[in-house]
Design an enzyme around this catalytic site. Structure first.
Site, PDB file in Angstrom:
ATOM      1  CE  LYS A   1      38.802  33.277  69.275  1.00 16.42           C
ATOM      2  NZ  LYS A   1      38.706  32.828  70.272  1.00 16.42           N
TER       3      LYS A   1
ATOM      4  CG  ASP B   1      37.739  37.470  68.729  1.00 16.06           C
ATOM      5  OD1 ASP B   1      38.668  38.125  69.460  1.00 16.06           O
ATOM      6  OD2 ASP B   1      36.954  36.669  69.008  1.00 16.06           O
TER       7      ASP B   1
END
Length: 284
Positions: free
Chosen positions: A11, A137
């Site tokens: 990401k 996350d």
């Protein structure tokens, strides 16, 4: 089913704002996160014995309980009282401690894979809540695509998909401690903050120029002060045609958004011959 492969995608942060330090010691954040095509490959195989075996092609990656993928498997086995074990093989492509959520993505892939391998049929939102116990996350890595994150990063609102953007990633040959960066951040004196509301609107309208110009990460104030060369990387990307450039997470990876993949590859050539890790990819 006895074996399957899961993609564990990295990401980037299009925006990252830190609002305040919470009583629990964590920091309250607002950020927009985006999945990219760069990925690890996680192979999970069913074992008859109740055990976790972890292997990897990366010598620097721990293969014990300190590995987030191992922790994810252990949590799934305990939470759902599984009577068998798993062998996990991590083919690592995402660099370690790079601000790209490589470890969190591996953990998310293990959660998704075990859910499928054992035919548990656990809904995604429950898996995301479970993943939060591994790391902030992990829920996003289970959700994927484009999302607005709040809290410590676990409160997620999906946004319109921003797939197909051409991205150049450059990571210097060192790692940065996320904890140290947050500890050094003076939240009350942050000079430049992202306009998160405006960025959400740019994404809704798929306005790439405005998205690129709106990239902002308040952690740069700390990390670039410690490692000024990261600012130089951003500057070089812009000089080589990036529409915008910013550090991802707590660093040290820096990425640029380019008009097309050809321009991104041409800019990548400018970084050749350095010690930096360089990768051209796309958003997904």
């Amino acid at each position: 089913m006895k074996k399957l492969d899961i993609d564990a995608r990295g990401k980037i942060n299009l925006t990252l704002d830190v609002l305040f330090k919470r009583l629990d010691g964590y920091h309250e954040v607002e950020m927009i996160m985006q999945t990219i095509a760069l990925k690890d490959i996680i192979s999970i195989e069913l074992l008859s014995r109740r055990d976790i075996v972890l292997n990897t092609n990366c010598k620097k990656l721990p293969q014990d309980e300190s590995n987030l993928a191992y922790q994810a498997a252990e949590l799934m086995m305990k939470e759902y009282e599984l009577d068998a074990g798993v062998s996990i093989d991590i083919h690592k492509n995402i660099p370690l401690a790079a601000g790209l959520a490589g470890g969190s993505s591996d953990a998310a892939a293990v959660i998704i894979g075990i859910n499928e391998l054992f035919e548990l049929k656990i809904p995604k939102d429950e898996l995301m809540t479970l993943g939060e116990r591994i790391g902030a996350d992990v829920p996003f890595c289970i959700l994927g695509k484009t999302a607005f994150a709040r809290g410590i990063g676990e409160q997620l609102t999906p946004l319109k998909s921003l797939s197909g953007l051409s991205i150049l990633l450059v990571k210097p040959p060192y790692c940065i401690s996320t904890k140290e960066v947050y500890n050094r951040l003076d939240v009350k004196n942050i000079k430049i903050r992202p306009d998160t509301k405006a960025m959400i609107d740019y994404i809704e309208h798929q306005d790439i120029d405005k998205i690129a110009s709106g990239l902002c990460n308040v952690l740069e104030e700390v990390t670039i002060r410690l490692y000024p060369e990261l600012g130089d990387i951003k500057k070089r990307m812009l000089e080589k045609g990036a529409l915008g450039s910013v550090m991802s997470g707590s660093g040290p990876s820096v990425f640029g958004i380019f008009e097309n993949i050809r321009d991104a590859k041409r800019a990548a050539d400018d970084f050749a011959g350095t010690d930096n890790w360089i990768f051209v990819t796309k958003t997904e």
